[in-house]
Design an enzyme around this catalytic site. Structure first.
Site, short mmCIF file in Angstrom:
data_model
loop_
_atom_site.label_atom_id
_atom_site.label_comp_id
_atom_site.label_asym_id
_atom_site.label_seq_id
_atom_site.Cartn_x
_atom_site.Cartn_y
_atom_site.Cartn_z
N CYS A 226 27.85 33.76 80.04
CA CYS A 226 28.08 32.91 80.85
C CYS A 226 29.12 32.88 82.07
O CYS A 226 29.30 32.74 82.86
CB CYS A 226 27.98 31.25 80.82
SG CYS A 226 30.00 30.80 80.15
N CYS B 28 18.73 25.95 82.17
CA CYS B 28 18.56 27.27 81.72
C CYS B 28 18.57 27.42 80.43
O CYS B 28 18.91 28.44 79.37
CB CYS B 28 19.64 28.13 81.93
SG CYS B 28 19.97 28.03 83.48
N CYS C 23 22.84 24.18 79.33
CA CYS C 23 22.38 23.70 81.05
C CYS C 23 21.03 23.50 80.90
O CYS C 23 19.94 23.98 80.52
CB CYS C 23 22.74 24.32 82.30
SG CYS C 23 24.59 23.88 82.74
#
Length: 217
Positions: free
Chosen positions: A209, A186, A183
């Site tokens: 994650c 991040c 993402c």
């Protein structure tokens, strides 16, 4: 595992009536598995976990790769709308609680998908992190599903050689210094002294994650 070994395992699952799917982050190194799948069985469902936070380049790359490889890719999204993904301070969770953000946008949606399938074909490699190094080729997952890790014993050199042999496309951000791409909020560029995945959740005590910690037994 060799191409022939992967093909044999796919055929075994199919003969047993197992329903298979794979998830992909559509990074340069992850499309090797997608290319292998396209050579063996294009009917295997390919899932892109669309968190809504991906780089635009990743979404464009996904569309390009799926078309070139002849794969049907579905977007998997969270059932929790973004306006509900905020902490008590009103900030979006990726700024205050990235673990919960990952849970809502990745782990929870895939957990629901496991209920509908038997085999989760997953491209983790042992050389990527300590968590992944401890994994086995086949491992149980929630809801009676089996995780199959055909790339577990591959390394970065083998990935590169396969990419070169088949002239596979590269993620457009790779030439800009991004090697492990998730993402956008991040992910950062990799410094020369950093390990590949250290560019993810930089500065936090977080390297996974939840897909490879919560959804494995």
């Amino acid at each position: 595992m060799t191409f022939e070994g992967i093909k044999e395992q796919f055929e075994k699952y199919a003969s047993e009536g197992k329903k298979m799917f794979t998830t992909s982050s559509f990074q340069s190194h992850s499309i090797v598995l997608l290319h292998i799948i396209s050579r063996i069985n294009k009917d295997i469902q390919v899932v892109f976990i669309n968190t809504g936070y991906h780089f635009p380049e990743t979404v464009e790359f996904k569309d390009r790769v799926s078309q070139e490889f002849g794969l049907e890719v579905i977007d998997l999204r969270s059932n929790t709308p973004k306006f509900m993904q905020r902490g008590t301070d009103g900030r979006l969770l990726f700024t205050s609680d990235p673990d919960h953000c990952c849970y809502l946008n990745k782990t929870q949606p895939v957990d629901a998908l496991l209920m509908q399938n038997d085999i989760w074909i997953n491209g983790v490699r042992a050389d990527q992190s300590a968590v992944r190094k401890a994994m086995k080729m086949e491992q149980p997952a929630p809801h009676g599903t089996i995780r199959f890790h055909p790339m577990l014993d591959w390394n970065a050199k083998m990935i590169y050689q396969y990419q070169k042999e088949y002239n596979l496309p590269k993620h457009p951000l790779e030439n800009s210094g991004y090697l492990s791409i998730g993402c956008e909020p991040c992910t950062r560029k990799v410094d020369p002294e950093m390990m590949e995945r250290e560019a993810r959740w930089y500065g936090m005590s977080k390297t996974e994650c939840g897909l490879h910690t919560d959804l494995v037994k």
